[in-house]
Design a protein around this motif. Structure first.
Motif, short mmCIF file in Angstrom:
data_model
loop_
_atom_site.label_atom_id
_atom_site.label_comp_id
_atom_site.label_asym_id
_atom_site.label_seq_id
_atom_site.Cartn_x
_atom_site.Cartn_y
_atom_site.Cartn_z
N HIS A 90 0.81 -1.21 0.00
CA HIS A 90 0.00 0.00 0.00
C HIS A 90 0.85 1.27 0.00
CE1 HIS A 90 -3.53 -2.44 1.92
NE2 HIS A 90 -3.35 -2.70 0.65
N ASN A 91 1.93 1.28 0.76
CA ASN A 91 2.78 2.47 0.80
C ASN A 91 3.43 2.74 -0.55
OD1 ASN A 91 2.26 2.95 3.55
ND2 ASN A 91 3.88 1.54 4.19
N ILE A 92 3.92 1.68 -1.21
CA ILE A 92 4.50 1.85 -2.54
C ILE A 92 3.44 2.30 -3.53
CG2 ILE A 92 5.65 0.66 -4.44
CD1 ILE A 92 6.99 -1.15 -2.41
N MET A 93 2.24 1.72 -3.42
CA MET A 93 1.15 2.08 -4.32
C MET A 93 0.80 3.55 -4.19
SD MET A 93 -1.29 0.70 -6.46
CE MET A 93 -0.91 2.09 -7.52
N LEU A 94 0.65 4.04 -2.97
CA LEU A 94 0.29 5.44 -2.76
C LEU A 94 1.41 6.37 -3.22
CD1 LEU A 94 -1.40 5.08 0.74
CD2 LEU A 94 -2.54 5.56 -1.43
N ARG A 95 2.66 5.97 -2.97
CA ARG A 95 3.78 6.79 -3.42
C ARG A 95 3.87 6.84 -4.94
NH1 ARG A 95 7.17 4.62 -0.38
NH2 ARG A 95 8.24 3.24 -1.85
N ARG A 96 3.55 5.72 -5.59
CA ARG A 96 3.57 5.69 -7.05
C ARG A 96 2.44 6.53 -7.63
NH1 ARG A 96 5.49 0.27 -8.62
NH2 ARG A 96 7.34 1.33 -7.87
N LEU A 97 1.28 6.49 -7.00
CA LEU A 97 0.18 7.34 -7.46
C LEU A 97 0.56 8.82 -7.39
CD1 LEU A 97 -2.89 5.56 -5.80
CD2 LEU A 97 -2.29 5.56 -8.22
N ARG A 141 -2.66 13.84 -5.98
CA ARG A 141 -2.36 14.42 -4.68
C ARG A 141 -3.65 14.94 -4.02
NH1 ARG A 141 1.89 15.77 -8.03
NH2 ARG A 141 3.97 15.24 -7.25
N GLY A 142 -3.49 15.43 -2.81
CA GLY A 142 -4.61 16.07 -2.12
C GLY A 142 -5.74 15.12 -1.81
N VAL A 143 -6.96 15.60 -2.03
CA VAL A 143 -8.16 14.83 -1.69
C VAL A 143 -8.22 13.53 -2.48
CG1 VAL A 143 -10.68 14.85 -1.70
CG2 VAL A 143 -9.43 16.92 -1.08
N PHE A 177 -7.83 7.33 -2.33
CA PHE A 177 -7.16 6.06 -2.57
C PHE A 177 -6.60 5.48 -1.27
CE2 PHE A 177 -6.89 7.64 -7.02
CZ PHE A 177 -7.42 6.54 -7.65
N ARG A 178 -6.07 6.34 -0.41
CA ARG A 178 -5.55 5.86 0.87
C ARG A 178 -6.67 5.25 1.72
NH1 ARG A 178 -3.23 10.06 2.12
NH2 ARG A 178 -1.06 9.51 1.64
N SER A 179 -7.82 5.90 1.72
CA SER A 179 -8.97 5.38 2.46
C SER A 179 -9.45 4.07 1.87
CB SER A 179 -10.10 6.41 2.47
OG SER A 179 -11.27 5.90 3.07
N TYR A 180 -9.37 3.95 0.54
CA TYR A 180 -9.83 2.74 -0.15
C TYR A 180 -8.92 1.55 0.15
CZ TYR A 180 -11.09 -0.34 -4.05
OH TYR A 180 -11.48 -1.42 -4.81
N LEU A 181 -7.61 1.80 0.24
CA LEU A 181 -6.65 0.70 0.39
C LEU A 181 -6.43 0.30 1.84
CD1 LEU A 181 -3.96 1.84 -2.22
CD2 LEU A 181 -5.50 -0.12 -2.44
N THR A 182 -6.36 1.26 2.73
CA THR A 182 -5.95 0.99 4.10
C THR A 182 -7.17 0.80 5.01
OG1 THR A 182 -5.84 3.36 4.61
CG2 THR A 182 -3.83 2.31 3.80
N GLY A 183 -6.90 0.21 6.19
CA GLY A 183 -7.96 0.03 7.18
C GLY A 183 -8.85 -1.16 6.93
N ARG A 184 -8.51 -2.01 5.97
CA ARG A 184 -9.33 -3.20 5.71
C ARG A 184 -8.96 -4.32 6.69
NH1 ARG A 184 -12.15 -3.31 0.91
NH2 ARG A 184 -11.76 -1.54 -0.49
N LEU A 185 -9.94 -5.12 7.04
CA LEU A 185 -9.75 -6.23 7.98
C LEU A 185 -10.12 -7.55 7.30
CD1 LEU A 185 -11.37 -4.62 11.16
CD2 LEU A 185 -8.94 -4.64 10.54
#
Length: 281
Positions: free
Chosen positions: A10-17, A24-26, A31-39
């Motif tokens: 996820h970190n590489i994905m967000l950095r690549r985006l 950037r920005g909102v 995308f960060r909200s979509y990728l992270t926090g999943r269980l």
């Protein structure tokens, strides 16, 4: 690749985006909200495992999942092109194509091996893994010169792979002489097998249900990538025509000795009606 969609960092994905695509920005926060926090958890019968966070991977079966993965691996094409080879990427399947004169096959082999080593290194740096067990190599030439091609194994990281005579590319089997004969053999064998199974239960089906099964399991296979069949010799075209003839005879309840031309005309008219009344296409 091995479990490619499940290993996206996820970190590489967000950095690549942000760096490669200027998101950037909102929009990046979305995308960060979509990728992270999943269980995730495992359910067996009425038992549930402990819940764990999903630190890697993009959701499969979603619209964004495949798109994000393509964006994640887009830089892989540049790695391949640096070796003077042509990349073809489709989701987690990557093809590397090169050509040379017959006297330069040894040099091309070394170039491909070096390219794959760089591809494996790039994948490792991006938390992806090359699957040597699913990697195939095929030399293509005319049948007249095929015996002159090298039969040596290729080095793939710590594994070796032997050249094969046929590979499957998105449902189409390509053979080393580019004759498509292996694809025709597999296609006709599969279709005749399906027709035999449908014939066994035809007395339990209405004519419309019978036609629907033949359309969905036989005609769809015949239509898929049929542009690759252009220019084939008549002996191969006749094998495919034999499948179509058997299919329309089955739908019409005709015998193998009945003239097939009027049945083929009826089949095209029925198929147009069937497709316009369903959402199959």
């Amino acid at each position: 690749m091995s479990a490619a969609f499940d290993t996206v960092d996820h970190n590489i994905m967000l950095r690549r985006l942000q760096d490669s695509y200027g998101i950037r920005g909102v929009a990046l926060d979305w995308f960060r909200s979509y990728l992270t926090g999943r269980l995730q958890y495992v359910r067996y019968a009425c038992r549930f495992s402990a819940t764990r966070p999903m630190l890697y991977g993009v959701p499969q079966g979603s619209v964004l999942g495949p798109i994000l993965f393509i964006m994640y691996t887009a830089d892989l094409a540049a790695v391949i092109e640096r070796h003077g080879l042509l990349p073809h990427l489709y989701a987690d399947d990557t093809q590397i194509v090169g050509s040379c004169r017959l006297t330069e096959t040894a040099a091309l082999s070394l170039r491909v091996e070096s390219c794959i080593a760089d591809v494996a290194s790039w994948m490792s740096a991006n938390r992806l893994q090359l699957n040597a067990a699913k990697t195939e190599l095929m030399w293509c030439s005319t049948s007249r010169r095929h015996h002159q091609l090298p039969a040596n194994a290729f080095s793939i990281v710590q594994d070796t792979i032997q050249p094969v005579h046929s590979v499957r590319d998105l449902g189409v089997y390509l053979d080393s002489t580019m004759s498509i004969r292996d694809h025709v053999t597999r296609l006709t064998s599969t279709c005749f097998g399906v027709l035999w199974q449908i014939r066994c239960i035809r007395r339990s089906l209405t004519r419309r249900a019978l036609a629907m099964l033949v359309t969905c399991f036989v005609f769809v296979r015949l239509d898929y990538c049929n542009a690759t069949l252009i220019g084939l010799p008549h002996c191969d075209i006749n094998r495919i025509q034999a499948v179509q003839n058997a299919a329309v005879r089955l739908v019409a309840g005709a015998s193998r000795f009945d003239h097939v031309t009027p049945l083929l005309r009826e089949r095209h008219g029925f198929r147009s009606t069937f497709e316009s009344s369903t959402s199959w296409r």
